[in-house]
Design a protein around this motif. Structure first.
Motif, PDB file in Angstrom:
ATOM      1  N   GLY A 130      25.211  92.821   5.048  1.00  0.00           N
ATOM      2  CA  GLY A 130      26.583  92.393   4.817  1.00  0.00           C
ATOM      3  C   GLY A 130      27.592  93.268   5.537  1.00  0.00           C
ATOM      4  N   VAL A 131      27.388  94.574   5.509  1.00  0.00           N
ATOM      5  CA  VAL A 131      28.310  95.495   6.178  1.00  0.00           C
ATOM      6  C   VAL A 131      28.233  95.322   7.691  1.00  0.00           C
ATOM      7  N   LEU A 132      27.047  95.066   8.215  1.00  0.00           N
ATOM      8  CA  LEU A 132      26.903  94.754   9.644  1.00  0.00           C
ATOM      9  C   LEU A 132      27.778  93.559  10.005  1.00  0.00           C
ATOM     10  N   HIS A 133      27.666  92.501   9.241  1.00  0.00           N
ATOM     11  CA  HIS A 133      28.435  91.281   9.503  1.00  0.00           C
ATOM     12  C   HIS A 133      29.934  91.538   9.364  1.00  0.00           C
ATOM     13  N   ARG A 134      30.329  92.248   8.314  1.00  0.00           N
ATOM     14  CA  ARG A 134      31.757  92.478   8.071  1.00  0.00           C
ATOM     15  C   ARG A 134      32.372  93.392   9.131  1.00  0.00           C
ATOM     16  N   THR A 135      31.581  94.347   9.627  1.00  0.00           N
ATOM     17  CA  THR A 135      32.063  95.210  10.705  1.00  0.00           C
ATOM     18  C   THR A 135      32.301  94.398  11.969  1.00  0.00           C
ATOM     19  N   LEU A 136      31.407  93.454  12.235  1.00  0.00           N
ATOM     20  CA  LEU A 136      31.557  92.614  13.428  1.00  0.00           C
ATOM     21  C   LEU A 136      32.832  91.784  13.360  1.00  0.00           C
ATOM     22  N   TYR A 152      35.688  92.798  12.391  1.00  0.00           N
ATOM     23  CA  TYR A 152      36.728  93.650  12.983  1.00  0.00           C
ATOM     24  C   TYR A 152      36.555  93.735  14.499  1.00  0.00           C
ATOM     25  N   GLU A 153      35.320  93.942  14.927  1.00  0.00           N
ATOM     26  CA  GLU A 153      35.051  94.188  16.343  1.00  0.00           C
ATOM     27  C   GLU A 153      35.322  92.971  17.223  1.00  0.00           C
ATOM     28  N   LEU A 154      35.235  91.781  16.648  1.00  0.00           N
ATOM     29  CA  LEU A 154      35.453  90.562  17.431  1.00  0.00           C
ATOM     30  C   LEU A 154      36.853  89.978  17.247  1.00  0.00           C
ATOM     31  N   LEU A 155      37.711  90.695  16.536  1.00  0.00           N
ATOM     32  CA  LEU A 155      39.076  90.211  16.364  1.00  0.00           C
ATOM     33  C   LEU A 155      39.738  90.042  17.733  1.00  0.00           C
ATOM     34  N   VAL A 193      35.540  83.893  18.377  1.00  0.00           N
ATOM     35  CA  VAL A 193      34.360  83.818  17.506  1.00  0.00           C
ATOM     36  C   VAL A 193      34.821  84.041  16.064  1.00  0.00           C
ATOM     37  N   ARG A 194      34.438  83.123  15.190  1.00  0.00           N
ATOM     38  CA  ARG A 194      34.700  83.259  13.765  1.00  0.00           C
ATOM     39  C   ARG A 194      33.448  83.764  13.062  1.00  0.00           C
ATOM     40  N   LEU A 195      33.626  84.408  11.938  1.00  0.00           N
ATOM     41  CA  LEU A 195      32.483  84.932  11.182  1.00  0.00           C
ATOM     42  C   LEU A 195      32.609  84.573   9.718  1.00  0.00           C
ATOM     43  N   THR A 196      31.544  84.036   9.164  1.00  0.00           N
ATOM     44  CA  THR A 196      31.504  83.681   7.750  1.00  0.00           C
ATOM     45  C   THR A 196      30.255  84.266   7.115  1.00  0.00           C
ATOM     46  N   GLU A 197      30.438  84.968   6.019  1.00  0.00           N
ATOM     47  CA  GLU A 197      29.308  85.453   5.223  1.00  0.00           C
ATOM     48  C   GLU A 197      29.154  84.529   4.020  1.00  0.00           C
ATOM     49  N   ILE A 198      27.953  84.013   3.846  1.00  0.00           N
ATOM     50  CA  ILE A 198      27.664  83.181   2.680  1.00  0.00           C
ATOM     51  C   ILE A 198      26.683  83.941   1.799  1.00  0.00           C
ATOM     52  N   ALA A 199      27.088  84.190   0.554  1.00  0.00           N
ATOM     53  CA  ALA A 199      26.295  85.003  -0.363  1.00  0.00           C
ATOM     54  C   ALA A 199      25.846  84.156  -1.553  1.00  0.00           C
ATOM     55  N   PRO A 200      24.667  83.546  -1.469  1.00  0.00           N
ATOM     56  CA  PRO A 200      24.188  82.713  -2.576  1.00  0.00           C
ATOM     57  C   PRO A 200      23.593  83.544  -3.708  1.00  0.00           C
ATOM     58  N   GLY A 201      23.640  82.958  -4.883  1.00  0.00           N
ATOM     59  CA  GLY A 201      22.896  83.494  -6.010  1.00  0.00           C
ATOM     60  C   GLY A 201      21.488  82.909  -6.003  1.00  0.00           C
ATOM     61  N   MET A 202      21.011  82.482  -7.151  1.00  0.00           N
ATOM     62  CA  MET A 202      19.634  81.993  -7.268  1.00  0.00           C
ATOM     63  C   MET A 202      19.474  80.650  -6.560  1.00  0.00           C
ATOM     64  N   VAL A 203      18.565  80.619  -5.591  1.00  0.00           N
ATOM     65  CA  VAL A 203      18.250  79.403  -4.842  1.00  0.00           C
ATOM     66  C   VAL A 203      16.742  79.206  -4.914  1.00  0.00           C
ATOM     67  N   PRO A 215      39.086  75.573  14.851  1.00  0.00           N
ATOM     68  CA  PRO A 215      38.890  76.918  15.393  1.00  0.00           C
ATOM     69  C   PRO A 215      39.770  78.009  14.794  1.00  0.00           C
ATOM     70  N   HIS A 216      40.952  77.665  14.270  1.00  0.00           N
ATOM     71  CA  HIS A 216      41.839  78.703  13.755  1.00  0.00           C
ATOM     72  C   HIS A 216      41.543  79.078  12.300  1.00  0.00           C
ATOM     73  N   VAL A 217      40.591  78.375  11.670  1.00  0.00           N
ATOM     74  CA  VAL A 217      40.286  78.604  10.253  1.00  0.00           C
ATOM     75  C   VAL A 217      38.986  79.391  10.124  1.00  0.00           C
ATOM     76  N   ASP A 218      39.056  80.565   9.515  1.00  0.00           N
ATOM     77  CA  ASP A 218      37.873  81.406   9.304  1.00  0.00           C
ATOM     78  C   ASP A 218      37.636  81.562   7.804  1.00  0.00           C
ATOM     79  N   LEU A 219      36.579  80.957   7.311  1.00  0.00           N
ATOM     80  CA  LEU A 219      36.189  81.130   5.911  1.00  0.00           C
ATOM     81  C   LEU A 219      35.381  82.422   5.841  1.00  0.00           C
ATOM     82  N   ASP A 220      36.053  83.497   5.496  1.00  0.00           N
ATOM     83  CA  ASP A 220      35.514  84.839   5.692  1.00  0.00           C
ATOM     84  C   ASP A 220      34.265  85.117   4.854  1.00  0.00           C
ATOM     85  N   GLN A 221      34.340  84.888   3.569  1.00  0.00           N
ATOM     86  CA  GLN A 221      33.218  85.177   2.675  1.00  0.00           C
ATOM     87  C   GLN A 221      33.175  84.126   1.569  1.00  0.00           C
TER      88      GLN A 221
END
Length: 255
Positions: free
Chosen positions: A163-169, A171-174, A178-188, A231-237
């Motif tokens: 997660g921290v790898l993704h979140r750091t990226l 910042y680096e790609l601002l 390129v947009r970045l979205t982290e999806i954090a599921p519970g029980m699947v 393209p202008h919409v980034d669903l961050d997490q």
């Protein structure tokens, strides 16, 4: 490798989506979802017989991929000069031991697959994502990337790092396209617990007994929604859990 673009359409004329860990579960469901939205999906996994069948089903391309192997990643990305969507889905858990009796081989596998695997494939495809002019990186982490729970230090540590790898990226790609979205599921309910418990089906099934978990398709639909935003919409997490689960530690069984 299997390739089946639509009649009269070459792969390069369509938007390209890459899905890792695409042989089953969330990866396979996501490949189907993105194909239904018009993407040509390049599927990567170690079990080539499964991704070849799925590629034929959805008109995609199947390529063997082991995200823990640098040479495999290099071979997988060869020729992918423009990629619009990357789904970092490959990962998993092994064991459920307390820190006091931790299996270091299990920890190494989880770090290699979840963290360094995500790093390898993302690093390799960054130029292609930028070249698309509208790239999207979706990393499937877990609520384990946000919480800790008893006996889960190996997996939660790896997922926190991913997660921290993704979140750091982010910042680096601002300023880059390129947009970045982290999806954090519970029980699947997928093969996740079966892998975690070394193929013990009874133990794996017991995890979901008495509650209704998310399905792979539930997560794939969210990925599809993210990929459909302008393209202008980034669903961050995005955090999604079944109704029966309040946190990594609490569900209707644990109280």
């Amino acid at each position: 490798m299997s390739s089946s673009p639509e009649p009269g359409t070459t792969v390069t004329e369509r938007r390209i989506a890459v899905v890792t860990g695409a042989s089953s579960g969330i990866g396979a469901a996501t490949a189907r979802q993105l194909a239904s939205q018009g993407y040509h999906v390049v599927l990567g996994a170690r079990r080539t017989e499964l991704i070849d069948d799925l590629a034929a089903e959805i008109g995609g391309t199947g390529r063997r991929l082991d995200v823990t192997d640098e040479a495999s990643v290099a071979e997988f990305v060869a020729g992918l000069d423009t990629v619009h969507v990357l789904i970092n889905n490959a990962g998993g858990a092994k064991g459920l031991d307390p820190v006091a009796t931790a299996d270091l081989d299990d920890w190494r596998w989880m770090y290699e697959t979840n963290v360094l695997g995500t790093l390898r494939i993302t690093k390799a495809l960054l130029p292609a994502l930028i070249a698309s002019g509208d790239g999207l990186i979706v990393t499937i982490t877990s609520i384990a990337a946000l919480e800790a729970y008893d006996n889960g230090a190996g997996y939660t540590s790896a997922k926190h790092a991913q997660g921290v790898l993704h979140r750091t990226l982010r910042y680096e790609l601002l300023g880059k396209p390129v947009r970045l979205t982290e999806i954090a599921p519970g029980m699947v309910e997928t093969e996740f617990s079966l892998v975690r418990f070394g193929g013990d089906r009874e133990r794996a099934d017991a995890v979901y007994e008495g509650l209704t978990p998310l399905t792979a398709e539930d997560v794939a639909e969210v990925v599809g929604f993210v990929a459909s935003r302008p393209p202008h919409v980034d669903l961050d997490q995005i955090i999604l859990k079944p109704r029966d689960q309040a946190s990594a530690r609490r569900n209707i069984k644990t109280g």
